[in-house]
Scaffold this active site. Structure first.
Site: not given
Length: 489
Positions: A135, A205
């Site tokens: 995040e 990611d």
């Protein structure tokens, strides 16, 4: 259609989770001005403005866990990751939303929220750190700003209108009504935004994994957590965990994460103390979010009897907390004293012991524990908040106020501090000051109308003190100007 809507929400809100949007009604949202009609990319300051407004609105729509100990832990963990990110100067705020779904989200301006259920479903601190690193990457890579840039042909006001259309639909019995309005406004750009969302997730990611490794966490925690969620999703039927809706997990994504972890050489530097704090806060969260006190006591009791726990100390700590919440202070005291014999200066244990004595009505004993703890941990926010709460319960508002005032000024504090200060001033008979701090409390949680009303009441109660009246009137004008600006925007 549901997946398409989730993807569009994700890109338009910069990774904001579907849960947050679905709980905010369209007529409650007042988006700040995010740019002119030329459709230029929003600036960092505009992102922060949107994020602050988002958080104020969020306070009105969901339950944000404001336990100071858990909040401090999450903020500390978050900044450990930020310090190893590619944008160390970015300001972040990490918080927990009480919700029974597994999810996390990033909002503009560095606001990162994690659902309580997600934390309870992690097994190691590295797994939680992996989600947070992902995040954080959404924020540091400015995915929201890039999303608006992609839709610049339609201008920023149009993008805001699309978000409002989604909100309108989500707040009704027919979510497809809002979706239809959104599609009518933005049909031509839908596929572009979907592709951009996928690239956001891939980039988050990749960047998140790098941050995780630099911070000394286990890189294999990311694919491990993904894989466990993917397995759990099989039991959900057509409605998978919310995290999988906003962050789709495929076998390819798990394989990619595993491949990155294997390719990057690292030696995780986790200490037993760091891991213990994670397990303690995880147990505390289990207790605080439980609706059945007796059942929670039984769960921790059985875990200790059978040895089915991730960490024994945290299981006993959770048991003590659950017993305290259930009103069994005597047994709770025995459990926490057993832990303190092994770790006499552990902050979490000392706080629980003080909480037990407060609940039992032994205020002087509790105050002594808090004073000792403050000597060990000077100016510790959690100790101060808990100590001030105990002082108020023990009818010592003067001491509580003096303790809290060192931590806050209007506009620079926390919702807990503002609320406790208002209570302390009220118990002391200082109506004007009580209303003034309540104004800050309401402003912080997004109720600017109530904040203005409290300042007006403070102005009536202040009397002839010119200095205090000037401070109140200045703050009142500031909030009235802000409220007028929102109405006209």
């Amino acid at each position: 259609m549901r997946n398409l809507r989730a993807q569009l929400i994700s890109i338009l809100a910069g990774g904001i989770a579907l849960f947050a949007i679905s709980l905010i009604k369209a007529n409650e949202i007042e988006l700040p001005e995010i740019g002119d009609r030329s459709g230029a990319t929003i600036s960092p300051e505009q992102e922060r403005d949107i994020g602050r407004e988002f958080m104020r609105q969020l306070h009105n729509s969901v339950t944000i866990i404001d336990d100071p100990e858990i909040a401090t832990y999450l903020q500390s963990l978050g900044y450990q990751l930020v310090a190893n990110s590619d944008n160390r100067g970015q300001e972040f705020t990490f918080f927990i939303v009480q919700d029974s779904t597994i999810n996390a989200f990033a909002a503009p301006g560095g606001y990162v929220g994690v659902h309580s259920e997600l934390i309870k479903n992690t097994r190691t601190e590295s797994e939680l750190a992996a989600v947070m690193a992902h995040e954080i990457a959404h924020v540091t890579q400015h995915h929201l700003a890039r999303a608006f840039e992609q839709g610049s042909r339609l201008s920023l006001p149009m993008a805001a209108a699309i978000v409002a259309a989604i909100l309108l639909g989500m707040g009704t019995q027919n979510p497809d009504a809002g979706f239809a309005g959104m599609m009518a406004a933005q049909a031509g750009a839908a596929q572009l935004q979907i592709n951009f969302t996928r690239s956001n997730e891939e980039e988050a990611d990749r960047i998140g994994m790098q941050t995780l490794i630099r911070a000394g966490f286990d890189p294999f925690a990311m694919p491990a957590f993904f894989e466990r969620l993917e397995q759990v999703s099989r039991y959900y039927g057509p409605e998978p965990p919310e995290f999988l809706s906003t962050h789709p997990v495929t076998r390819n994504r798990i394989a990619d994460a595993t491949g990155r972890a294997e390719a990057l050489v690292t030696t995780p530097q986790l200490t037993a103390r760091n891991q213990l704090q994670f397990y303690l806060m995880r147990s505390k969260l289990q207790v605080l979010t439980s609706d059945d006190k007796k059942q929670t006591v039984e769960q921790f009791s059985q875990a200790l009897k059978t040895g089915r726990y991730l960490n024994e100390e945290s299981a006993r700590y959770g048991y003590a907390l659950a017993l305290t919440r259930a009103g069994n202070q005597n047994e709770a005291r025995q459990q926490i004293l057993q832990l303190l014999k092994k770790d006499t200066d552990n902050l979490a244990y000392l706080l629980v012991l003080a909480q037990i004595e407060t609940a039992a009505g032994y205020f002087e004993t509790a105050f002594e524990i808090y004073q000792k703890t403050l000597a060990l941990y000077p100016n510790n926010y959690t100790v101060i908040i808990n100590y001030a709460s105990a002082l108020l319960q023990g009818h010592q508002p003067h001491k509580a106020r003096d303790l809290l005032k060192k931590q806050a000024q209007p506009g620079r504090g926390t919702v807990r501090i503002y609320h406790l200060l208002a209570k302390a001033e009220e118990e002391m008979g200082n109506r004007a000051e009580s209303h003034r701090w309540l104004a800050e409390y309401y402003y912080y949680i997004g109720q600017i109308g109530m904040a203005i009303k409290q300042l007006q009441l403070a102005n009536k109660a202040v009397g002839s003190n010119f200095y205090e009246r000037s401070k109140i009137e200045a703050r009142l004008r500031q909030l009235q100007t802000e409220a007028t600006g929102k109405k006209n925007s």
